[in-house]
Design a protein around this motif. Structure first.
Motif, mmCIF file in Angstrom:
data_model
loop_
_atom_site.group_PDB
_atom_site.id
_atom_site.type_symbol
_atom_site.label_atom_id
_atom_site.label_comp_id
_atom_site.label_asym_id
_atom_site.label_seq_id
_atom_site.Cartn_x
_atom_site.Cartn_y
_atom_site.Cartn_z
ATOM 1 N N SER A 30 3.384 7.438 2.819
ATOM 2 C CA SER A 30 3.770 7.146 1.440
ATOM 3 C C SER A 30 3.381 5.736 1.007
ATOM 4 O O SER A 30 3.590 5.359 -0.150
ATOM 5 C CB SER A 30 5.275 7.342 1.267
ATOM 6 O OG SER A 30 5.983 6.490 2.150
ATOM 7 N N SER A 31 2.782 4.967 1.893
ATOM 8 C CA SER A 31 2.451 3.576 1.587
ATOM 9 C C SER A 31 1.106 3.400 0.901
ATOM 10 O O SER A 31 0.865 2.375 0.266
ATOM 11 C CB SER A 31 2.454 2.745 2.873
ATOM 12 O OG SER A 31 3.725 2.768 3.481
ATOM 13 N N ASN A 32 0.233 4.369 1.071
ATOM 14 C CA ASN A 32 -1.111 4.294 0.488
ATOM 15 C C ASN A 32 -1.502 5.672 -0.032
ATOM 16 O O ASN A 32 -0.840 6.662 0.245
ATOM 17 C CB ASN A 32 -2.133 3.849 1.534
ATOM 18 C CG ASN A 32 -1.908 2.436 1.987
ATOM 19 O OD1 ASN A 32 -0.961 2.162 2.706
ATOM 20 N ND2 ASN A 32 -2.772 1.531 1.560
ATOM 21 N N CYS A 33 -2.611 5.692 -0.711
ATOM 22 C CA CYS A 33 -3.163 6.978 -1.128
ATOM 23 C C CYS A 33 -3.738 7.697 0.089
ATOM 24 O O CYS A 33 -4.401 7.093 0.927
ATOM 25 C CB CYS A 33 -4.255 6.757 -2.164
ATOM 26 S SG CYS A 33 -5.195 8.239 -2.558
ATOM 27 N N VAL A 34 -3.521 8.988 0.146
ATOM 28 C CA VAL A 34 -4.134 9.835 1.172
ATOM 29 C C VAL A 34 -4.982 10.875 0.464
ATOM 30 O O VAL A 34 -4.537 11.534 -0.469
ATOM 31 C CB VAL A 34 -3.084 10.532 2.047
ATOM 32 C CG1 VAL A 34 -3.771 11.430 3.079
ATOM 33 C CG2 VAL A 34 -2.205 9.499 2.750
ATOM 34 N N GLY A 35 -6.200 10.993 0.915
ATOM 35 C CA GLY A 35 -7.111 11.955 0.313
ATOM 36 C C GLY A 35 -7.631 12.962 1.316
ATOM 37 O O GLY A 35 -7.692 12.679 2.519
#
Length: 124
Positions: A30-35
């Protein structure tokens, strides 16, 4: 050390479903974007979908809209890609990746950490 491990790929017939998982360690999803990305033989890697820190979801590829769904389970530190109504054109190696910041981008070069990939093969 941040590590991403994908799983859930396999071989299915057209019209089938698969759910891919991307489990993170050394990092909170939840700390960064995940793609999610995919790369078919002889083709460039393309963005499929992404989910950012406040659960804004983007589907980068028009052909997956309405068929694929990205989601996140913070308790399991895992991001999923549910793929329904699969088509032979969905055949590719699928990767998850994390951006260096909180925003999501279409371009693969914006993502700094990648998993090893999981193969999806759809037969007609």
């Amino acid at each position: 050390q941040v590590q991403l491990v994908e799983s859930g790929g396999g071989s299915v017939q057209a019209g089938g479903s698969l759910r891919l998982s991307c489990v993170a360690s050394g990092y909170t999803v939840s700390s960064n974007c995940v793609g999610w990305f995919r790369q078919a033989p002889g083709k460039e890697r393309e963005g499929v979908a992404s989910i950012d820190t406040i659960v804004i979801i983007t589907y980068w590829t028009d052909s997956v809209k309405g068929r694929f769904a990205i989601s996140r389970d913070n308790a399991k530190n895992t991001v999923y890609l549910q793929m329904n109504s699969l088509k032979p054109d969905d055949t590719a190696m699928y990767y998850c990746a994390v951006t260096r910041g909180g925003r999501c981008y279409r371009a693969p070069y914006e993502y700094g950490t990648w998993g090893q990939g999981t193969q999806v093969t759809v037969s007609s």
